[in-house]
Design an enzyme around this catalytic site. Structure first.
Site, PDB file in Angstrom:
ATOM      1  N   ARG A  37      48.990  41.010  49.629  1.00 49.50           N
ATOM      2  CA  ARG A  37      49.190  42.333  50.232  1.00 49.50           C
ATOM      3  C   ARG A  37      50.400  42.364  51.161  1.00 49.50           C
ATOM      4  NH1 ARG A  37      42.891  43.994  51.194  1.00 49.50           N
ATOM      5  NH2 ARG A  37      42.667  45.098  49.222  1.00 49.50           N
ATOM      6  N   LYS A 198      27.657  48.438  37.383  1.00 50.40           N
ATOM      7  CA  LYS A 198      26.770  49.601  37.281  1.00 50.40           C
ATOM      8  C   LYS A 198      27.422  50.867  36.764  1.00 50.40           C
ATOM      9  CE  LYS A 198      23.473  48.389  40.859  1.00 50.40           C
ATOM     10  NZ  LYS A 198      22.972  48.756  42.191  1.00 50.40           N
ATOM     11  N   GLY A 354      38.753  46.104  42.572  1.00 48.19           N
ATOM     12  CA  GLY A 354      38.784  44.846  43.312  1.00 48.19           C
ATOM     13  C   GLY A 354      38.438  43.626  42.480  1.00 48.19           C
ATOM     14  N   GLY A 377      39.199  50.144  46.149  1.00 47.16           N
ATOM     15  CA  GLY A 377      38.515  51.435  46.249  1.00 47.16           C
ATOM     16  C   GLY A 377      39.445  52.601  45.974  1.00 47.16           C
TER      17      GLY A 377
HETATM   18  P1  ADP Z   1      35.617  46.401  40.080  1.00 43.41           P
HETATM   19  O1  ADP Z   1      35.546  45.844  41.484  1.00 43.41           O
HETATM   20  O2  ADP Z   1      36.735  45.801  39.296  1.00 43.41           O
HETATM   21  O3  ADP Z   1      35.631  47.898  40.076  1.00 43.41           O
HETATM   22  P2  ADP Z   1      32.759  46.219  39.740  1.00 43.41           P
HETATM   23  O4  ADP Z   1      32.610  46.035  41.205  1.00 43.41           O
HETATM   24  O5  ADP Z   1      32.300  47.493  39.149  1.00 43.41           O
HETATM   25  O6  ADP Z   1      34.288  45.938  39.314  1.00 43.41           O
HETATM   26  O7  ADP Z   1      31.957  45.088  38.956  1.00 43.41           O
HETATM   27  C1  ADP Z   1      32.120  43.734  39.185  1.00 43.41           C
HETATM   28  C2  ADP Z   1      30.815  43.008  39.116  1.00 43.41           C
HETATM   29  O8  ADP Z   1      30.106  43.286  37.924  1.00 43.41           O
HETATM   30  C3  ADP Z   1      31.021  41.522  39.146  1.00 43.41           C
HETATM   31  O9  ADP Z   1      30.493  41.014  40.347  1.00 43.41           O
HETATM   32  C4  ADP Z   1      30.235  41.022  37.924  1.00 43.41           C
HETATM   33  O10 ADP Z   1      29.498  39.835  38.176  1.00 43.41           O
HETATM   34  C5  ADP Z   1      29.310  42.173  37.640  1.00 43.41           C
HETATM   35  N1  ADP Z   1      28.844  42.149  36.245  1.00 43.41           N
HETATM   36  C6  ADP Z   1      29.597  42.167  35.128  1.00 43.41           C
HETATM   37  N2  ADP Z   1      28.822  42.053  34.040  1.00 43.41           N
HETATM   38  C7  ADP Z   1      27.544  41.967  34.465  1.00 43.41           C
HETATM   39  C8  ADP Z   1      26.283  41.811  33.812  1.00 43.41           C
HETATM   40  N3  ADP Z   1      26.186  41.738  32.476  1.00 43.41           N
HETATM   41  N4  ADP Z   1      25.174  41.760  34.581  1.00 43.41           N
HETATM   42  C9  ADP Z   1      25.269  41.827  35.918  1.00 43.41           C
HETATM   43  N5  ADP Z   1      26.417  41.968  36.589  1.00 43.41           N
HETATM   44  C10 ADP Z   1      27.548  42.035  35.878  1.00 43.41           C
HETATM   45 MG    MG Z   2      33.900  45.662  42.830  1.00 44.64          MG
END
Ligand code: ADP
Ligand code: MG
Length: 397
Positions: A37, A198, A354, A377
């Site tokens: 950063r 999710k 993130g 975010g």
């Molecule tokens: P980002 O930060 O890139 O937006 P998210 O925060 O939505 O991504 O998701 C990241 C998390 O999703 C990771 O911690 C990962 O372990 C979890 N994840 C991915 N696939 C699964 C799964 N099949 N079951 C449970 N958690 C999962």
């Molecule tokens: Mg995340």
């Protein structure tokens, strides 16, 4: 509407207050563990210094709860900035007040000063007008280069813009051009790859992308809810039962919009969610009860890589599996590699979020992407189609 940037104004001889996002991770001793950063903020700082401005930098670091706390001092950042810029960047004892004003006013063209952590004052996050005015009183011009904080309406991201001419920095411009270009004017076919834990946290992103992308590839934990909506059993996997109907509605909406939604054909299932747990590939119709879907499977990896190879623009958010555990990182790796290969063929690849960015960096593929967003975010809210308050506050071009 594009925003004015530092390239649109004459900064010579001006005192410029620059909001940067140098909220870097540190170890227990306070040593910076990743200075991405800080490095991302350098082009704007260097441009301003070279053009004869006096530069007053401000940022938050961590969550110090509105009072001074030496654990959240920006001192290590001032040190790293000095090293990277090759000139001293002294740290002010605070971000507002008479002592800081004296330092700011003594600053000469070509010199830089870093203000102490903005969040030592509760007025920062409260976007307090008097606090914003005190910050603004230090300078003649305000530059926001903190894309990663632009989704927050704080004094340093929104408030100050009421008291000073406000323009965008170069990192902010690059982020808006990359993310905005993919969303608003993509070269087609345009695929969005959405994963992560999710559906609930990505609902707005899914809706916004559904209307824009030609293809939507779904993976990660959220795919389970979609698979359930299609009638498959998902064992003990992460499932948002209250969103099964919503997932089904999204699939219908996609069909009506002519957006092709691709769901996993197969998965990797594990007996427990632990790196040493027994695991194996399983088709979506054969998920054992009590087992957990932890990644997309080998057939899906190949399908997604093949599908992505035909695209001209790919926007990726959300890992394909529990990539933090090495045995379940293969899906994320395969997708990351497929997306990285696109840029070499002149296609556009943009990664936001993130955990997705962390995954790409861990895999050593960040340099091969067209753009890796510095805002977790903020990039998500941008992908939801929301106007970020820190961007809205800047002058239109
Ligand atoms: P980002 O930060 O890139 O937006 P998210 O925060 O939505 O991504 O998701 C990241 C998390 O999703 C990771 O911690 C990962 O372990 C979890 N994840 C991915 N696939 C699964 C799964 N099949 N079951 C449970 N958690 C999962
Ligand atoms: Mg995340």
């Amino acid at each position: 509407m594009p925003k004015k940037t530092i390239d649109d104004i004459d900064v010579r001889g001006k005192r410029v207050l620059v909001r940067v996002d140098v909220n870097v991770p540190q170890d227990e001793q306070g040593a910076i563990t990743d200075d991405t950063r800080i490095r991302a903020a350098l082009p704007t700082i260097q441009a301003l210094l070279e053009r004869g401005a006096a530069v007053i930098l401000m940022s938050h670091l961590g969550r110090p709860k509105g009072r001074p706390d030496p654990r959240y001092s920006l001192a290590p950042v001032a040190e790293r900035l000095s090293a990277l810029l090759g000139q001293p960047v002294p740290l002010a004892p605070d971000c507002v007040g008479p002592r800081v004003a004296t330092l700011a006013h003594a600053l000469q063209p070509g010199q830089a000063l870093l203000l102490e952590n903005l969040r030592f004052h509760p007025e920062e996050e409260a976007n307090d007008p008097a606090f914003a005015r005190s910050l603004a009183s230090l300078a003649d011009l305000y530059v926001n280069d903190a894309f990663g904080s632009a989704h927050r309406a704080h004094a340093s991201t929104v408030g100050v813009a009421a008291y000073l001419p406000a323009v965008s920095g170069l990192l902010m411009r690059r982020e808006l051009a990359a993310l905005g270009g993919a969303l608003d004017n993509p070269e087609r076919p345009f695929a969005a790859v959405i994963g992560g834990a999710k559906v609930s946290s990505k609902l707005a992103v899914l809706r916004h992308l559904l209307a824009r992308a030609d293809l939507l590839l779904i993976g990660g934990g959220m795919a389970n809810t979609f698979l359930r909506a299609e009638g498959y059993e998902v064992g003990a996997s992460l499932l948002e039962a209250d969103l099964i109907d919503t997932a089904r509605a999204l699939l219908d909406e996609a069909r009506r919009a002519g957006t092709q939604v691709v769901l996993p054909d197969d998965t990797v299932v594990a007996e427990r969610v632990a790196p040493d747990a027994p695991h194996h590939p399983a088709g979506i119709a054969e998920i054992p009860p009590d087992w957990f879907i932890v990644d997309i499977g080998p057939k899906t990896r190949a399908l997604y890589a093949r599908t992505l190879s035909t695209c001209r623009t790919v926007l990726w958010n959300g890992p394909m599996g529990i990539f933090e555990m090495a045995p379940f990182a293969e899906g994320t790796r395969a997708v990351a590699q497929a997306i990285a290969a696109l840029a070499e063929r002149g296609a556009t690849s943009v990664v936001g979020g993130g955990d997705s960015v962390a995954a790409v960096e861990e895999l050593g593929l960040a340099d091969r992407m067209s753009h890796v967003s510095t805002g977790g975010g903020a990039s998500l809210e941008f992908m939801e189609g929301r106007e970020l308050p820190g961007v809205a506050a800047l002058q239109d071009r």
